[in-house]
Design an enzyme around this catalytic site. Sequence first.
Site, PDB file in Angstrom:
ATOM      1  N   HIS B  83       0.819  -1.219   0.000  1.00 25.52           N
ATOM      2  CA  HIS B  83       0.000   0.000   0.000  1.00 25.52           C
ATOM      3  C   HIS B  83       0.848   1.262   0.000  1.00 25.52           C
ATOM      4  CE1 HIS B  83      -3.760  -2.192   1.772  1.00 25.52           C
ATOM      5  NE2 HIS B  83      -3.500  -2.524   0.529  1.00 25.52           N
ATOM      6  N   ILE B  90       1.090   7.069   0.452  1.00 23.30           N
ATOM      7  CA  ILE B  90       0.559   5.979   1.259  1.00 23.30           C
ATOM      8  C   ILE B  90      -0.932   5.836   1.007  1.00 23.30           C
ATOM      9  CG2 ILE B  90       0.264   5.115   3.624  1.00 23.30           C
ATOM     10  CD1 ILE B  90       2.399   7.299   4.395  1.00 23.30           C
ATOM     11  N   CYS B  91      -1.339   4.591   0.834  1.00 19.88           N
ATOM     12  CA  CYS B  91      -2.757   4.332   0.647  1.00 19.88           C
ATOM     13  C   CYS B  91      -3.274   3.702   1.937  1.00 19.88           C
ATOM     14  CB  CYS B  91      -2.918   3.404  -0.554  1.00 19.88           C
ATOM     15  SG  CYS B  91      -4.551   2.748  -0.779  1.00 19.88           S
ATOM     16  N   LEU B  92      -3.841   4.550   2.796  1.00 22.30           N
ATOM     17  CA  LEU B  92      -4.314   4.049   4.090  1.00 22.30           C
ATOM     18  C   LEU B  92      -5.637   4.753   4.377  1.00 22.30           C
ATOM     19  CD1 LEU B  92      -3.774   2.545   6.820  1.00 22.30           C
ATOM     20  CD2 LEU B  92      -2.619   4.609   7.594  1.00 22.30           C
ATOM     21  N   PHE B 145      -8.371   6.823  -3.515  1.00 15.90           N
ATOM     22  CA  PHE B 145      -7.940   5.439  -3.539  1.00 15.90           C
ATOM     23  C   PHE B 145      -9.148   4.534  -3.408  1.00 15.90           C
ATOM     24  CE2 PHE B 145      -4.046   7.399  -1.740  1.00 15.90           C
ATOM     25  CZ  PHE B 145      -3.163   6.983  -2.722  1.00 15.90           C
TER      26      PHE B 145
END
Lengths: 307, 152
Positions: B83, B90-92, B145
């Site tokens: 991620h 950052i993909c959170l 995202f």
Amino acid sequence: MPPGNEYAAEQLKTQGNAHFKNGEYESAESYYGQAIQKNSKNPLLFTNRANARLKLEKWEDVINDCLRSIELLEENMKAYFYLAQAQIAINHPNEALSSALRAYELCTQSAQQTSNAATISALVLKCKKAKWDIRERERIRRRADLLSDLDASLEVSYKKEADDIEARIEAGDIGNVEGIEEKKELRAEWEKKRDDLRTAFALSDPQMLGKREVPDYLVDGITFEIMHDPVVTKNGRSYERATLIEHLKRNPTDPLTRESLTVAELRPNIALKEACTEFMEENSGWVYDCEDGETDHDTRWAHLSSS
Amino acid sequence: MFASKRLSKELSKLHDKLPPGISLICADDLKEWLMDIRVIDTNPLYQDEVYRLKFVFSQSYPIEAPEVVFVKDDEHPIPWHPHIYSNGIICLDLLDRQGWSPVHNVESVCVSLQSMLTSNTKKERPPGDENFVKYNKQRPRDISFVFHDNQV
């Protein structure tokens, strides 16, 4: 009122607003004034002029405009908001506080409470601080009087005893060396008493004692500041009303559980509010100082300007 | 409008005490901070490495999420994670507009990222990393995202 006057007043108000927006407060004030001559029954004309006069720091005129506006329309958040600012400027914190609280109350009752709540909250705190400052100044003055009285009387009795010794030396009751020795002791004793007295006063000053920290349970989890109007959510957590509403506007969920949550579901937390108030009253000096922050007043109030 | 007050309070708390593996590098103003994190368990993917995070705060923080990315320099690589793009983005969900909550703070974000690394076993980049890194011109907060899996 002759027909057409209402329309003319509206035109003048629009011009006033345009000048206000450009920061030309004096001409804005004069346009609003002309509008009022055409139609003295519109409470908005008075609040708009009050706002222009606030910028010009014509405090007494602001107060008059607000009072006239309130006469025309009792539930008048803006009028109470401007009124409070003028009252605080002329150093009437008690009146200012009650005006600010009235504005806050009207704001939370209105359908579109939202963003104004935070601004008015800040003003309420400012008024409370101003009120506290005055009380505090009084208190220090009183304490200082007591301290200086006691200080002076210690000094008087020391001087008297020193004179006695002097007299006994003169009269030949005691020798010169002995007398000087005795005077030295007397002086040391007086100095010690005086220092003890000053220490005692310093210690009894609540400002010197205790940690300057607001307990977590009084702190809003969003702003990290002490709450002044806490509301409780479904899961039992409390937040400052104004900031929680700000969050709910963007995202109608509970900040902690993410369950759906709407403004209508919030309930005031009265006991917690009282705990916050009590804490602030006891610790105001430094709590308010933290509250004050470096917020720019003009941007803070920008969204409340003329409509 | 609350950002500066809230951040100065967070800062004084951070100066007080930080969880293990997290340190404050630079907070000269109330707009942009640098934090270092490292994993504190034995996950072999991340041993002996320290990662640098850049936080950028808007005026509406904490109502709005901060923008958080890993930054790369000679001493700080971008950690491997399915991620985390190789440019540090950052993909959170926590950092996404919908997933953010104003009760989060700089410390809790660092802790979440720390545990996101700790629990990962794949030495991978997100699918399409190369293209994303090459063509993405958007700021992280404007990217939407798709949170396709919650396992990692």
